[in-house]
Design an enzyme around this catalytic site. Structure first.
Site, PDB file in Angstrom:
ATOM      1  N   GLU A 150       0.850  -1.188   0.000  1.00 40.62           N
ATOM      2  CA  GLU A 150       0.000   0.000   0.000  1.00 40.62           C
ATOM      3  C   GLU A 150       0.882   1.233   0.000  1.00 40.62           C
ATOM      4  O   GLU A 150       1.932   1.271   0.665  1.00 40.62           O
ATOM      5  CB  GLU A 150      -0.905   0.012   1.236  1.00 40.62           C
ATOM      6  CG  GLU A 150      -1.637   1.356   1.370  1.00 40.62           C
ATOM      7  CD  GLU A 150      -2.906   1.308   2.202  1.00 40.62           C
ATOM      8  OE1 GLU A 150      -3.002   0.439   3.081  1.00 40.62           O
ATOM      9  OE2 GLU A 150      -3.792   2.143   1.958  1.00 40.62           O
ATOM     10  N   ASN A 209     -12.159  -1.693  -1.082  1.00 39.37           N
ATOM     11  CA  ASN A 209     -11.412  -2.025   0.133  1.00 39.37           C
ATOM     12  C   ASN A 209     -12.230  -1.647   1.348  1.00 39.37           C
ATOM     13  O   ASN A 209     -12.620  -0.480   1.482  1.00 39.37           O
ATOM     14  CB  ASN A 209     -10.082  -1.266   0.190  1.00 39.37           C
ATOM     15  CG  ASN A 209      -9.355  -1.516   1.509  1.00 39.37           C
ATOM     16  OD1 ASN A 209      -8.895  -2.629   1.768  1.00 39.37           O
ATOM     17  ND2 ASN A 209      -9.276  -0.498   2.358  1.00 39.37           N
ATOM     18  N   GLU A 210     -12.499  -2.607   2.177  1.00 37.67           N
ATOM     19  CA  GLU A 210     -13.213  -2.379   3.443  1.00 37.67           C
ATOM     20  C   GLU A 210     -14.480  -1.545   3.225  1.00 37.67           C
ATOM     21  O   GLU A 210     -14.836  -0.722   4.070  1.00 37.67           O
ATOM     22  CB  GLU A 210     -12.294  -1.710   4.471  1.00 37.67           C
ATOM     23  CG  GLU A 210     -11.156  -2.600   4.913  1.00 37.67           C
ATOM     24  CD  GLU A 210     -10.294  -2.001   6.016  1.00 37.67           C
ATOM     25  OE1 GLU A 210     -10.392  -0.791   6.277  1.00 37.67           O
ATOM     26  OE2 GLU A 210      -9.518  -2.766   6.625  1.00 37.67           O
ATOM     27  N   CYS A 239      -6.788   1.743   2.168  1.00 34.24           N
ATOM     28  CA  CYS A 239      -7.477   3.041   2.160  1.00 34.24           C
ATOM     29  C   CYS A 239      -6.963   3.924   1.035  1.00 34.24           C
ATOM     30  O   CYS A 239      -7.660   4.821   0.573  1.00 34.24           O
ATOM     31  CB  CYS A 239      -7.274   3.736   3.499  1.00 34.24           C
ATOM     32  SG  CYS A 239      -7.957   2.821   4.871  1.00 34.24           S
TER      33      CYS A 239
END
Ligand code: AHR
Length: 665
Positions: free
Chosen positions: A59, A396-397, A279
């Site tokens: 990331e 993502n999430e 994120c």
């Protein structure tokens, strides 16, 4: 030549080829009574272990890419990092020179790169004036929600710009000048005291933007060098895309990677690479979302974007470079795509088609023929062969129904997931899609994240998938780690992660992929703690968690063997490596005392009495590695000479021990 930390690990390993099997202090004494018993039964094979179980998750966080793996040495090369100040650049005035600098949007280099730097040398007064960049020396970040402690950490940045004597560096920049500037414009690499280590003059600066390049051969080594662009002549000069790369990148590629950091990843033997976040993919707002199409092509026309982790991403490490990295690591690409959901932002369904099309085009860019629209761009970028992108994670999430709709509600995620899933499967039925949660359907694989606040909490979750219904979706544990009560990444946390990984491996008919997070951190830019790999401008080390990940990937058996242990706090797993025929036994002793253990291999076959043993241990469970002591907690290899169907072995306190036992021919 600096010793690479991995070399040191290997040295320790070879130096430690000592017979063992009994604790050294117990030599010549009768073996103490065993306190635990581990059994492995090669006659009782279990499930096959997923070949994709161990991967890595890259990331853009903690300057993992910009200022890290991506080998660009200058911060804010395009002057877009901050709207009001030339962050990373300072005005240099020597002697009585009178000069000033300012950001300037009057005549952009191109529409994606609106800001340039204006250097006005009003009067050199026999001195020189210019700008200076110290690389990625940390600075407080203007990320509003940062905890005060993180601000403090960022201020304690270590070395900025590292250059090495005898090495070549590639400098490039765009420049134009106002009437009357005669030049030359000098680009130099200097020490903080002004000693020039390399320099080159440019006399052909004109009124229109033009790219200039040179190779600078550096005459001295320095940890805190600066790149200086200066002149002794009056006039106005505009600069943009001022860039400095070491010539020596991984495989000497232009726009390439730091070789030492690639080597660290290679040593993890990842079967896949998930990228580019996290994120980072979502962004706090939709403007910050990762849009892959803005990250390909000439780096001067990549707009870059504000990264949710407190700095601007140049996107010089873009979609194409991520795919190259997968190739470098022989790891399958796992691209996480934004499905129209940011932390605080939702693309209306009427506009979602553009985002869905991005996903289809990403697949065409990665895999399509060279006469397809996007495949042609890949070929133009120097890679006619396909990248074999087979797995995409949809968001993502997202859809977790967090307070304030953060990351999207489950209803919002369901709609967008369905739109992406339907379109991708219709066009590319063989692409595997990963869902963020189980509230959507259909699900090929679901991504479960597991961050816990102390090592004991992770130990409590070792059995998380033992009762998991095999009819439920396959699981990808896309992010897991102990994130508090573990210093900057200590052995105790790593052992809990090792025990947890045993829990994943023994359920690997359900859990098909897993990876630790985050991967990288540039010292001084640590927004997230801990991380697997920590580095500065010159050095790098793996945390104990890194070593656990690398060891589990290197010693992944192909098939489980029935195994058990009778002692609480000890976690074991037995398996068979088909290629070598070896029995692989992993044992985590979380207790803080040595553990005399009977190891019973219930094999009818004869065992080779000598086995390879790899141990990760240290003096204290709280021990960590540091840049100054990178291999304090590192795997040590030895030979155990007493292997028999039943033998006694002393497991070190707070240790991971891996046995590779040969079945004698
Ligand atoms: O790994 C750091 C962050 O943790 C990731 O960006 C996110 O997916 C998770 O919340």
């Amino acid at each position: 030549m600096m010793q690479h930390p991995l070399d040191k690990v290997l040295l320790i390993a070879t130096a430690a080829l000592i017979p063992c099997g009994i604790c050294p202090a117990q030599e010549a004494k009768p073996a103490p009574a065993p306190q635990a018993c581990i059994t492995v039964d090669p006659g009782k094979p279990g499930v096959m272990v997923s070949p994709t179980l161990y991967g890595i998750f890259f990331e853009e966080i903690n300057r993992a890419g910009d200022g890290g793996l991506y080998a660009e040495l200058l911060q804010n090369r395009s002057f877009e990092d901050a709207p009001d100040d030339p962050r990373g650049w300072t005005l240099l005035k020597e002697g009585n020179a009178d000069a000033r600098i300012a950001l300037d949007k009057s005549q952009p280099l191109n529409p994606n790169n609106p800001t340039s730097l204006r250097l006005e040398v009003l009067n050199p007064n026999n001195g020189r004036a210019g700008i200076c960049n110290e690389g990625f020396k940390g600075r407080p970040l203007d990320y509003a929600n940062l905890l005060a402690a993180y601000y403090e950490a960022v201020k304690k940045a270590t070395a900025g710009l590292y250059v090495e004597a005898g090495k070549d560096y590639q400098v490039s920049f765009y420049a134009r000048c106002g009437e009357g500037f005669k030049g030359p414009l000098t680009v130099s690499i200097e020490k903080q005291d002004g000693t020039v280590l390399a320099s080159c003059g440019f006399t052909d600066i004109g009124g229109q933007w033009q790219k200039h390049e040179a190779t600078l051969a550096v005459s001295g080594t320095d940890l805190n060098a600066c790149l200086v662009v200066s002149t002794r002549q009056p006039g106005t000069i505009w600069l943009d895309m001022v860039s400095l790369f070491p010539k020596e990148t991984y495989q000497d590629r232009a726009n390439g990677f730091r070789p030492d950091l690639v080597r660290m990843l290679q040593a993890m033997h990842p079967s896949f690479l998930r990228f580019p976040g996290g994120c980072f993919v979502e962004g706090d707002s939709l403007e910050e979302a990762f849009r892959w199409k803005r990250t390909i092509g000439d780096v001067a026309v990549r707009p870059g974007h504000w990264c949710r982790w407190g700095y601007r991403s140049t996107d010089g490490l873009g979609f194409h470079e991520y795919l190259l990295l997968c190739e470098d690591l022989v790891a399958a690409p796992l691209f996480v795509i934004n499905v129209g959901l940011a932390h605080r932002g939702v693309v209306p369904m009427e506009q979602i088609q553009e985002w869905v099309q991005d996903a289809l085009d990403a697949i065409e860019y990665a895999n399509g023929p060279t006469d397809s629209k996007w495949g042609a761009l890949r070929a133009q970028a120097g890679h006619p062969a396909p990248f074999h992108l087979k797995t995409i994670e949809l968001g993502n999430e997202n859809g977790e129904d967090r307070e304030g709709g953060f990351g999207g509600t489950s209803a919002q995620y369901q709609e967008r997931y369905a739109a992406f899933h339907t379109a991708i499967k219709a066009r590319y039925p063989d692409i595997t899609l990963i869902a963020n949660n189980r509230k959507v359907s259909p699900v090929d694989i679901v991504d479960d994240h597991c961050y816990v606040h102390n090592p004991d909490l992770l130990l409590q979750r070792v059995g998380q998938y033992d009762g998991y219904s095999r009819n439920d979706p396959k699981v990808y544990v896309g992010e897991y780690a102990v994130i508090e009560n573990c210093g900057l990444g200590n052995l105790k946390a790593a052992l809990a992660e090792a025990a947890y990984a045993i829990g994943l491996e023994r359920n690997s008919d359900a859990v098909v992929m897993a990876c630790y997070a985050p991967l990288f951190c540039r010292k001084g830019w640590d927004l997230w703690n801990p991380n697997a790999i920590v580095f500065d401008a010159r050095r790098v080390y793996g945390t104990p968690s890194y070593h656990v990940q690398a060891l589990f990937a290197a010693h992944r058996p192909d098939q489980l063997l029935a195994s058990a242990v009778d002692k609480p706090g000890v976690y074991v797993l037995g398996g068979k490596d088909e290629k070598t025929g070896q029995i692989v036994l992993k044992a985590v002793n979380t207790g803080d005392t040595p553990l005399e253990t009977t190891i019973r291999i219930q094999s009818a076959a004869k065992l080779n009495p000598k086995a390879r043993v790899i141990t990760l241990a240290s003096d204290k469970a709280t021990d960590e590695n540091t840049l100054d002591e990178p291999a304090k907690v590192a795997p040590v290899e030895s030979v155990c000479e007493v292997v028999a169907p039943e033998f006694q072995y002393c497991l070190k306190p707070c240790s991971l021990t891996i046995f590779r036992i040969d079945i004698a021919k």
